[in-house]
Design a protein around this motif. Structure first.
Motif, PDB file in Angstrom:
ATOM      1  N   ASP A 107     -10.656   2.223   8.542  1.00 38.45           N
ATOM      2  CA  ASP A 107     -11.119   3.695   8.395  1.00 38.45           C
ATOM      3  C   ASP A 107     -12.860   3.234   7.919  1.00 38.45           C
ATOM      4  O   ASP A 107     -13.137   3.723   7.899  1.00 38.45           O
ATOM      5  CB  ASP A 107     -10.369   3.682   6.773  1.00 38.45           C
ATOM      6  N   GLU A 160     -12.177   1.809   1.907  1.00 41.01           N
ATOM      7  CA  GLU A 160     -12.367   2.477   3.145  1.00 41.01           C
ATOM      8  C   GLU A 160     -13.109   3.577   3.113  1.00 41.01           C
ATOM      9  O   GLU A 160     -13.372   4.269   4.668  1.00 41.01           O
ATOM     10  CB  GLU A 160     -10.599   2.953   3.440  1.00 41.01           C
ATOM     11  N   ARG A 216      -4.597  13.370   3.392  1.00 39.38           N
ATOM     12  CA  ARG A 216      -4.100  11.836   3.770  1.00 39.38           C
ATOM     13  C   ARG A 216      -4.471  10.463   3.036  1.00 39.38           C
ATOM     14  O   ARG A 216      -4.857  10.844   1.936  1.00 39.38           O
ATOM     15  CB  ARG A 216      -3.956  11.087   5.011  1.00 39.38           C
ATOM     16  N   ARG A 242       0.731  -1.433  -0.107  1.00 40.73           N
ATOM     17  CA  ARG A 242      -0.263  -0.170   0.125  1.00 40.73           C
ATOM     18  C   ARG A 242       0.526   0.837  -0.005  1.00 40.73           C
ATOM     19  O   ARG A 242       2.312   0.920   1.207  1.00 40.73           O
ATOM     20  CB  ARG A 242      -0.728  -0.116   1.217  1.00 40.73           C
ATOM     21  N   ARG A 299     -11.472   5.880  15.737  1.00 37.15           N
ATOM     22  CA  ARG A 299     -10.892   4.667  16.036  1.00 37.15           C
ATOM     23  C   ARG A 299     -10.160   4.818  16.449  1.00 37.15           C
ATOM     24  O   ARG A 299      -9.789   4.703  17.738  1.00 37.15           O
ATOM     25  CB  ARG A 299     -10.041   3.692  14.628  1.00 37.15           C
ATOM     26  N   ASP A 322       0.383   6.699   3.712  1.00 36.43           N
ATOM     27  CA  ASP A 322      -0.973   6.678   3.887  1.00 36.43           C
ATOM     28  C   ASP A 322      -1.231   7.904   4.779  1.00 36.43           C
ATOM     29  O   ASP A 322      -2.038   9.265   4.608  1.00 36.43           O
ATOM     30  CB  ASP A 322      -1.508   5.736   4.797  1.00 36.43           C
TER      31      ASP A 322
HETATM   32 MG    MG Z   1      -6.854   2.805   6.663  1.00 42.09          MG
END
Ligand code: MG
Ligand code: PEP
Length: 895
Positions: free
Chosen positions: A789, A765, A685, A637, A799, A640
């Protein structure tokens, strides 16, 4: 109109006399205990007669403002009449009194969490009847005083210590030290004082009417379903409050009627290590709860066990050979009948055996594995049943460290090896302190004289538990095994001085806060923190896992970015990496300076210069990861988190960074302030970074592909990189990112002259991403559900902050479980279902996975199976849990 007024509802089921109204399949209605008493009775085993008030009566009670169903009184009276007929005794009768036990019994066993009353039906008159019938006044009075104490505590809510003080006063006055030193007349005096105390305290006398006692106890059992420890236990074990508890009313049998009487508990196999040998403890001349309470040290059941333990007191096999023979055959019948290891309670009353309970026994994960694998080998169950017999979450226990055999062991004391695994932590002496310390991230060892159900939160918070008293079936041992906590029980040499905050053992002293270690597999208590080693995943574990792998459909991958994580993941059987979070690579000490330089750069050129410094590190990371994964898929990934996370926060930090990097502190500070966001979780982000600063993602894509080409060229298994974009919401975003990825990939592959395969995909997400999955699928070959997410954005609950208020939601029953731990299948699950459907409609071969924390949660895995995802990805230590849960989900789908 309530249902029971339409049809005459049945609230009471009888058992005893070689027959029963119910059977073992009726656990939901009769509770585990009630259903099994019925089954044993129908099998013709010696069960004292009784009846069960159903769990539905409890549900009705709570649904109707704590009112019993109208027919209950009549049905209880009929149940009681049947027991009277079978025993030839009469409830409340002075000459020939029937005495009963009143016990809870929920669908799932909740040992020690709810209330029990024994010897019910005794009063000033019936006690004389019991004395005559038994020919033992002392026994009758002892039973009566136990009843007053138990009933007063459970039903009238009076504290135990009030009675203990009275008893101690009598013992002091008579100069005796043990209860057995008191005569019948002494007990009569104690009873007088007990009753006076109750009367003083309540302003009314202790109830003498047997019916009043009975209904008081039934009400108390229902009430105990809602006590704090029952609620806590339910939450821990995902038991719904809506199930309610049954109440079992059963004629009493007495294990305390002299030396031909006894009471005990037995497991058909060893619940700690799974050995196929009868295992348990008993006490001569004792009543039920004495064994589990850890007040007297119990004796072994078999001669072999006694010899192994080095005990002097005779085993049941030696002391009561004839009854033992009968008992052994009953126990074997039960295991064969239930096709599972049984946990049994029994009483011998003047040479006659009675079975009081049987249920599938709680066991450690180690024992569960061995028993499942052994039973499959014995042909008792199939391999598929064996796979279903092990609770996936319990495998966690096997993944705990053990003490390195080469480490120096400074053993300070020894107790019983009550629950396996080793644990190191700070000494604490009470459960509240354990909970507090654990909440601060500290590892603690809870040291107690003995534990009671009130300690459940402390035991949960602790890494390990030591008790000075109690056997292998004491509360501490049973609960610790169930929870997978290491436990050493009955460490008799340990003298605890709780008020002083210390314990002494063999001339040494240990204070609260000092570090100790316990080895729950040997019973050793050690000073300090010896070196630990990781568990070996061979033997029964490997066998069961291979059976699980044969039946599961879902693939299991791991979330891993460091070489250590990746190696652990493979060792645990991961079939690829489902999420490599590249930001963790940016935080590394060796490259944070270049990362900070990149963030502080004024323009693209400056950023590219800094990125060029990071690129070799990134490439090296991926080379290492691909090498470890040997051709298995690796989902990487791209960056982020919000950029400011990489910047120092306080002024002092800024100064330190300025010095280390040679950058200007004022500029650093200004830039940090510029980057500050009010709501970073919803800010700059994910792929938003890639859109606004494409050079970052370009560098990452290049590093991934260069690394992959390097591996392929070296002749090693060619990696299949899956390049994943985070936090995508729109089709246009995905298209932009796809083009960026392909453009860089094409350039790298041309440079390298290879035709390496890679795929491009997205995380799902955001609710919009789920809803518009078809738009994303146009340019994404795979979706990975980022349910951390997705839960956050679906609920609009942060979260990072949820912990502050979710507890209240769970307490109030609004949430059954924390949705960040176990997937909200209705809401978030609906979005996943929808995205899968829409994504597949647009691209039939789109690969679907999950990589949020839920990927390692058995209930969520079962949901993933139902939706037909291709794989789950979870933290390396959860991979075995996920493999087993996936297998069980596949078996459940087969039906
Ligand atoms: Mg995430
Ligand atoms: C997620 O959101 O579920 C996810 C896996 O990504 P992260 O936890 O890194 O935000």
């Amino acid at each position: 109109m309530p249902v029971e007024t339409l049809t005459k509802a049945r609230w009471v089921y009888a058992f005893g006399g070689g027959g029963a109204d119910g059977d073992a399949s009726m656990k939901n209605l009769l509770g585990g205990k009630g259903a099994n008493l019925a089954e044993m009775s129908a099998l013709g085993l010696p069960v004292p007669p009784g009846f069960t008030i159903t769990t539905e009566a409890c549900v009705h009670y709570y649904a109707n403002g704590k009112q019993y169903p109208t027919e209950l009184a009549e049905q209880v009276a009929a149940g009681l009449a049947k027991v009277e007929e079978l025993t030839g005794k009469t409830f409340g009768d002075v000459a020939n009194p029937l005495l009963v036990s009143v016990r809870s019994g929920a669908r799932a066993s909740m040992p020690g969490m709810m209330d029990t009353v024994l010897n019910l039906g005794l009063n000033d008159e019936t006690v004389e009847g019991l004395a005559k019938l038994s020919g033992d006044r002392r026994f009758a009075y002892d039973s009566y005083r136990r009843f007053i104490q138990m009933y007063s505590n459970v039903v009238l809510n009076l504290e135990h210590h009030m009675f203990e003080e009275i008893l101690d006063d009598h013992k002091d006055r008579l100069d005796v030290h043990v209860d057995t030193g008191l005569t019948a007349d002494d007990w009569a005096e104690v009873i007088k004082d007990y009753k006076a105390a109750v009367s003083d305290y309540l302003g009314k006398p202790f109830p003498q009417d047997a019916q009043e006692q009975l209904w008081g106890a039934v009400g108390a059992v229902f009430a105990s379903w809602m006590n704090d420890r029952a609620k806590f236990y339910r939450r821990m074990h995902d038991i719904p409050e809506s199930w309610g508890t049954a109440v079992n009313i059963q004629s009493m049998v007495f294990g305390n009627m002299g030396d031909t009487s006894a009471t005990g508990v037995a497991f058909t196999r060893n619940p700690s290590n799974g050995d196929n040998r009868l295992y348990g403890e008993f006490l001569i001349n004792a009543q039920g709860e004495d064994v589990v309470a850890g007040i007297r040290t119990p004796q072994s059941l078999t001669k072999v066990a006694r010899e192994e333990m080095g005990d002097v007191a005779p085993s049941m096999e030696e002391a009561m050979a004839e009854v033992f023979g009968q008992f052994k055959s009953v126990v074997e019948t039960l295991e064969r009948h239930y096709r599972d290891m049984q946990d049994i309670e029994f009483t011998v009353e003047q040479g006659k055996l009675y079975m009081l309970q049987t249920r599938s026994g709680k066991r450690t994960a180690k024992a569960a594995l061995k028993i499942a694998v052994d039973m499959a080998a014995e042909g008792v169950i199939s391999k598929e049943e064996a796979v279903g017999r092990v609770e996936p979450a319990s495998l966690d226990q096997l993944l705990h460290p053990t003490i390195d055999p080469t480490a120096h062991r400074d053993v300070v004391a020894k107790g019983l090896p009550a629950s396996p695994g080793a644990a190191t932590g700070k000494i604490v002496f009470d459960s509240d302190a354990a909970e507090k310390a654990a909440a601060n991230g500290e590892s603690v060892i809870l040291v107690r004289e003995e534990t009671s159900p009130e300690d459940i939160h402390g035991m949960h918070a602790a890494r390990g538990i030591i008790t000075a008293r109690g056997g292998m079936t004491s509360h501490a041992a049973v609960v610790a095994r169930g929870m997978g906590r290491a436990c050493v029980s009955g460490a008799g040499d340990v003298a605890i001085f709780e008020k002083e905050g210390l314990f002494r053992v063999r001339g040494r002293e240990f204070k609260a806060g000092e570090i100790i270690t316990i080895d729950g597999s040997t019973g050793d208590i050690l000073a300090g923190a010896p070196k630990m080693i990781e568990p070996e995943l061979t033997g029964d574990f490997a066998t069961l896992m291979s059976w699980a792998d044969q039946v599961r459909r879902l693939k299991v991958r791991a979330n891993a970015e460091t070489p250590l994580d990746a190696k652990t993941a493979r060792q645990f059987g991961a079939e690829g990496i489902g999420l490599c979070r590249t930001e963790h690579m940016f935080f590394d000490d060796t490259r944070i300076a270049a990362v900070r330089e990149m963030i502080l750069a004024d323009d693209e050129k400056g950023r590219r210069t800094a990125l060029a410094k990071i690129a070799p590190f990134q490439k090296a990371d991926f080379v290492e990861l691909f090498t470890i994964m040997e051709g298995l898929p690796v989902t990487i990934r791209l960056l982020d988190p919000p950029l400011h996370e990489f910047l120092p926060h306080t002024e002092e930090d800024v100064q330190a960074v300025a010095q280390a990097t040679g950058l200007d502190a004022a500029k650093l500070l200004r830039r940090a302030k510029e980057l500050h966001e009010t709501n970073p979780m919803l800010g700059h982000r994910g792929c938003r970074l890639g859109v606004s600063y494409p050079e970052i993602y370009e560098m990452q894509v290049r590093a991934i592909l260069e690394a992959a080409c390097e591996i392929a060229k070296s002749g090693k298994a060619a990696p299949v990189p899956e390049i994943m974009h985070p936090l995508v919401a729109k089709g246009e975003e995905m298209k932009y990112l796809r083009d960026l990825t392909d453009r860089v990939a094409k350039a790298v592959l041309e440079e390298q002259g290879g035709d390496l395969k890679y795929t491009v995909g997205t995380m799902i997400e955001l609710p919009r991403a789920a809803l518009r999955a078809a738009d994303l699928a146009a340019n994404a070959e795979f979706f990975s559900f980022g349910t951390n997410d997705l839960t956050q954005t679906t609920f609009g609950i942060s979260r990072d902050d949820a912990g502050k208020f979710l507890g209240a939601y769970i307490d109030k029953g609004i949430f059954e479980k924390d949705p960040f731990v176990s997937l909200d299948q209705d809401g978030v699950g609906d979005l996943i279902r929808l995205a899968a459907e829409r994504g597949r409609a647009a691209r039939p071969d789109v690969k679907l996975g999950i990589c949020g924390e839920h990927g390692g949660d058995p209930a969520s895995i079962s949901f993933c199976e139902k939706v037909g995802l291709d794989y789950v990805s979870c933290s390396p230590y959860r991979v075995p849990i996920a493999r087993l849960a996936a297998a069980q989900a596949a078996l459940a789908a087969k039906g």
